[in-house]
Design a protein around this motif. Sequence first.
Motif, PDB file in Angstrom:
ATOM      1  N   UNK A 160     -37.395 -17.176  33.109  1.00 43.93           N
ATOM      2  CA  UNK A 160     -36.193 -17.349  32.669  1.00 43.93           C
ATOM      3  C   UNK A 160     -35.677 -16.997  31.777  1.00 43.93           C
ATOM      4  N   UNK A 161     -35.681 -16.980  30.777  1.00 42.92           N
ATOM      5  CA  UNK A 161     -35.320 -16.628  29.422  1.00 42.92           C
ATOM      6  C   UNK A 161     -34.285 -15.605  29.437  1.00 42.92           C
ATOM      7  N   UNK A 162     -33.405 -15.550  28.834  1.00 44.96           N
ATOM      8  CA  UNK A 162     -32.258 -14.395  28.608  1.00 44.96           C
ATOM      9  C   UNK A 162     -32.534 -13.726  27.963  1.00 44.96           C
ATOM     10  N   UNK A 163     -32.047 -12.304  27.243  1.00 41.66           N
ATOM     11  CA  UNK A 163     -32.398 -11.517  26.381  1.00 41.66           C
ATOM     12  C   UNK A 163     -31.598 -12.354  25.186  1.00 41.66           C
ATOM     13  N   UNK A 164     -30.983 -13.390  25.134  1.00 44.76           N
ATOM     14  CA  UNK A 164     -30.450 -13.836  23.439  1.00 44.76           C
ATOM     15  C   UNK A 164     -31.739 -14.943  23.176  1.00 44.76           C
ATOM     16  N   UNK A 165     -31.677 -15.176  24.434  1.00 42.01           N
ATOM     17  CA  UNK A 165     -33.322 -16.315  23.719  1.00 42.01           C
ATOM     18  C   UNK A 165     -34.544 -15.548  23.281  1.00 42.01           C
ATOM     19  N   UNK A 166     -34.451 -14.877  24.189  1.00 37.89           N
ATOM     20  CA  UNK A 166     -35.731 -13.684  23.736  1.00 37.89           C
ATOM     21  C   UNK A 166     -35.328 -13.176  22.215  1.00 37.89           C
ATOM     22  N   UNK A 167     -34.318 -12.263  21.569  1.00 41.00           N
ATOM     23  CA  UNK A 167     -33.923 -12.917  20.536  1.00 41.00           C
ATOM     24  C   UNK A 167     -34.817 -13.488  19.463  1.00 41.00           C
ATOM     25  N   UNK A 168     -34.384 -14.803  20.049  1.00 37.92           N
ATOM     26  CA  UNK A 168     -33.689 -16.014  19.364  1.00 37.92           C
ATOM     27  C   UNK A 168     -35.715 -17.197  19.063  1.00 37.92           C
ATOM     28  N   UNK A 169     -35.502 -17.059  19.781  1.00 38.08           N
ATOM     29  CA  UNK A 169     -36.978 -18.093  19.872  1.00 38.08           C
ATOM     30  C   UNK A 169     -37.966 -17.127  20.142  1.00 38.08           C
ATOM     31  N   UNK A 170     -38.588 -15.389  19.832  1.00 33.72           N
ATOM     32  CA  UNK A 170     -39.801 -14.516  19.680  1.00 33.72           C
ATOM     33  C   UNK A 170     -39.247 -13.888  18.471  1.00 33.72           C
ATOM     34  N   UNK A 171     -38.859 -13.157  18.918  1.00 27.72           N
ATOM     35  CA  UNK A 171     -37.739 -11.464  17.983  1.00 27.72           C
ATOM     36  C   UNK A 171     -37.709 -11.895  16.912  1.00 27.72           C
ATOM     37  N   UNK A 172     -36.714 -13.072  16.108  1.00 35.94           N
ATOM     38  CA  UNK A 172     -36.170 -13.099  14.840  1.00 35.94           C
ATOM     39  C   UNK A 172     -37.614 -14.149  14.079  1.00 35.94           C
TER      40      UNK A 172
END
Length: 314
Positions: free
Chosen positions: A211-223
């Motif tokens: 249930x992670x949002x786009x911002x959460x995916x960016x913050x906790x995975x991508x960056x």
Amino acid sequence: MDAKTKGKRFRTRWRKQDTELTILALPTTVWYILFCFLPMFGIIIAFKNFKISGGFLSNVFNSPWAGFKNFEFLFKSNDAWIIIRNTIGYNIVFIILGIVIPVALALMIGMIHNRRAGKVYQTMMFLPYFLSWVVVSAVGWAFLSFDKGIVNQVLVDMGRDPINWYMEPTYWPYFLIFMNIWKGLGYGMVVYLATITGIDKTYYEAAVIDGASIWQQTRFITLPLMKLVIIMMFILAVGRIFYTDFGLFFQVPRDSNSLFNVTTTIDVLVYKQLKSATVGMASAAAFVQSVLGCLMILFANWVVRRIDPDSAMI
């Protein structure tokens, strides 16, 4: 262990693949020796009162020693503070914006689902990187020329007085920052976008299930997974904090004397010293740039290693 046994062990370690890789690396090695290591002999010019009278080697050996006198002009000159301020100040802004903006754009383009649209955006942003500063200078002149510039024509049509842009230092720090970001944006964005592309998609699939949002995916995975590349680019940029793009600071302002206080950097100074035949002083300035750049790389890497040892380069 006798010599025969050692030789046998060496022969068993050296394989056909090692020979192939050595031959493959040979041209690069020769290039570095010829164009990177041999020219280091020229450092001696920084400590001599270089006189041009014959061949290069004869000039180097016959020129009298000057000690550290060639370095004095860089620090005792009335314009020393202006030159060092411009060099470091611009580079600090370039480093910050050169990381934040490309990373942000790479994240946005990485979220585009239409691959063709993503390729078009990448090409559009990467194209300015291939333009020379001579071309950019000509385009800038077309916009900022006092008599026929597009900007002044618009101002006149609006009932305002035209501005002699090449005589007004107030605007040029913003122009130079914009030009640098605009021209180098595509390269940095492609580097970060390649990192994003290489991230395992299963991380995002698991995040979506949770249930992670786009911002959460960016913050906790991508960056976090981009952190190593961002730090590497930062360290390399810090190593060139005493260097500036000569074309940006010389060609784009068209060497206007009225803009001296906002466009003169160490590289521009070195060029002007070479024009006046003071080769020793120009070599001294370049030598200082190299030494300080090396120290800045080591310092930046030391800071990174103290904060996050796993992200340090060495």
